[in-house]
Design an enzyme around this catalytic site. Sequence first.
Site, mmCIF file in Angstrom:
data_model
loop_
_atom_site.group_PDB
_atom_site.id
_atom_site.type_symbol
_atom_site.label_atom_id
_atom_site.label_comp_id
_atom_site.label_asym_id
_atom_site.label_seq_id
_atom_site.Cartn_x
_atom_site.Cartn_y
_atom_site.Cartn_z
ATOM 1 N N HIS A 1 19.262 -2.372 -20.058
ATOM 2 C CA HIS A 1 18.946 -1.190 -19.236
ATOM 3 C C HIS A 1 19.793 -0.003 -19.678
ATOM 4 O O HIS A 1 20.943 -0.150 -20.104
ATOM 5 C CB HIS A 1 19.128 -1.477 -17.742
ATOM 6 N N ASP B 1 20.205 2.846 -17.664
ATOM 7 C CA ASP B 1 20.832 3.567 -16.563
ATOM 8 C C ASP B 1 22.231 3.008 -16.324
ATOM 9 O O ASP B 1 22.553 1.892 -16.750
ATOM 10 C CB ASP B 1 19.986 3.475 -15.296
ATOM 11 N N ASP C 1 28.100 -1.710 -19.945
ATOM 12 C CA ASP C 1 27.025 -2.077 -19.017
ATOM 13 C C ASP C 1 26.064 -0.902 -18.848
ATOM 14 O O ASP C 1 26.282 -0.046 -18.005
ATOM 15 C CB ASP C 1 27.647 -2.469 -17.679
ATOM 16 N N GLU D 1 18.103 -0.383 -13.260
ATOM 17 C CA GLU D 1 18.687 -1.673 -12.899
ATOM 18 C C GLU D 1 19.852 -1.511 -11.940
ATOM 19 O O GLU D 1 19.978 -2.251 -10.967
ATOM 20 C CB GLU D 1 19.139 -2.409 -14.166
ATOM 21 N N GLU D 2 20.712 -0.535 -12.207
ATOM 22 C CA GLU D 2 21.871 -0.351 -11.335
ATOM 23 C C GLU D 2 21.462 0.130 -9.946
ATOM 24 O O GLU D 2 22.197 -0.074 -8.976
ATOM 25 C CB GLU D 2 22.849 0.657 -11.960
ATOM 26 N N HIS E 1 31.234 -1.146 -13.800
ATOM 27 C CA HIS E 1 31.087 -0.579 -12.459
ATOM 28 C C HIS E 1 32.365 0.083 -11.954
ATOM 29 O O HIS E 1 32.358 0.681 -10.881
ATOM 30 C CB HIS E 1 30.630 -1.621 -11.423
#
Length: 464
Positions: free
Chosen positions: A101, A103, A134, A169-170, A434
């Site tokens: 992903h 995003d 990520d 996705e996030e 994150h």
Amino acid sequence: MTSENSRPQAVRDAAETGIPSALADLGTLVRIPSIAFPGFDPAEVRRSAETVAGLARDLGIFETVDVRQAAIPGTDELGMPAVIATRAARNGRPTILLYAHHDVQPVGDEALWESPPFEPTLRDGRLYGRGAADDKAGIMVHLGALRALKEALGDDFDLGVALFFEGEEEAGSRSFAQFLSDNADALNADVIVVADSGNWDAKTPALTVSLRGNTRFTMRVRTLEHASHSGMFGGAVPDAMMATVTLLATLWDQDGAVAVEGLTERDAPTPEYGEDKLRDEAGLPEGVSPVGRGTILSRLWNKPSITVTGIDAPSVANASNTLSPEISVVVSARIAPGQRAADAYAAIEAHMRAHAPFGARLEFTDQDYGDPFLVDTSGWAVADVRDAFSEAYGVDPVDMGVGGSIPFIADLVREFPGAQILVTGVEDPHGKAHSPNESLHLETFRNALVAEALLLEKLDARTR
């Protein structure tokens, strides 16, 4: 033409030679603040998708490369832009679907970053920046591996390839299931590689074979019709904060283990993992004790957890001598493999209602569900990826569980029941995905890219 015996070495050489180019393209992607959450500029997510699509087109191996969106079920909205590319298999070869992903998570408190979050920065063998690990690194592992395959074998290799680079996705993958349904024919594959997990450590690769599920919801707790003076009525009238704190405390027992009847555990062995390793990887300081019971990895992989991730209440700056009439909290639960997310949510809601103190009124909204996942490790693709890991990293891979969740994998299983799903990743335990100062370990990235290139070569040599 590359001979059969020299093919793997040619692919490996091409992959290693292509690392600088892949890292340069990763830096370009990191500079785009592609945050798909409400309140952020969706044009940046579109810019990110178009940039990724351009990289896919530059490969020159795909029959189609498009940026597409799907409807969010139950709304009039479209999901965020995703990149899809297709190349049909030839001569009986299998098709592989490569997922990642583009995003990213919001930055959070920018003051906690040691370098600007959207300016890729090299320090001590790591690349820092939001999305560096990520999951924009996952995109570049896929594209870098394909570049190596093309360079070594030419663009007339027989392997079928599809790309699906998601853009939300996030933010919950709200249109994911609809996107799969809309594009099922294009994305249908024999093997699916989801490059959105991690590794055992910076030197040891891992195949993720279990993932906890999740459920997330908002709960409003109300005890008063309006705010009241805490001096006038405190001691006789229960305010909403008092009720909320009392209620939330019932979710865990004295050891910090989840105490909700109806949440299940999975009984499975776990590798050795000591408290010192937990403290190092999680940032748990001395004097603060771990919670739960059983082996540490059983708590992370095979048991449920519940976390309060947000609260709407008077801030410290706005505090006054007032009894709050209502408080809202966001609760996030991780669910052990083997239990449906909807069943776990029902158990938690029933617990909350049964333990609501002082007759507090509860309202539940914004429920999200993601089912757990267990990999069938008996397939030929699992054997191929383990071999590729061993060859690239120089050490055998570990089969590991992950305490986090990738809810959309359940959608992949439902839409493509015959596909073998391989959950891999480029993150290591110190990547801080994150969190502020997210980073990518460069040696892990190199090994992950080489491993995937070797996997593609193995699949291109395999008759379906």
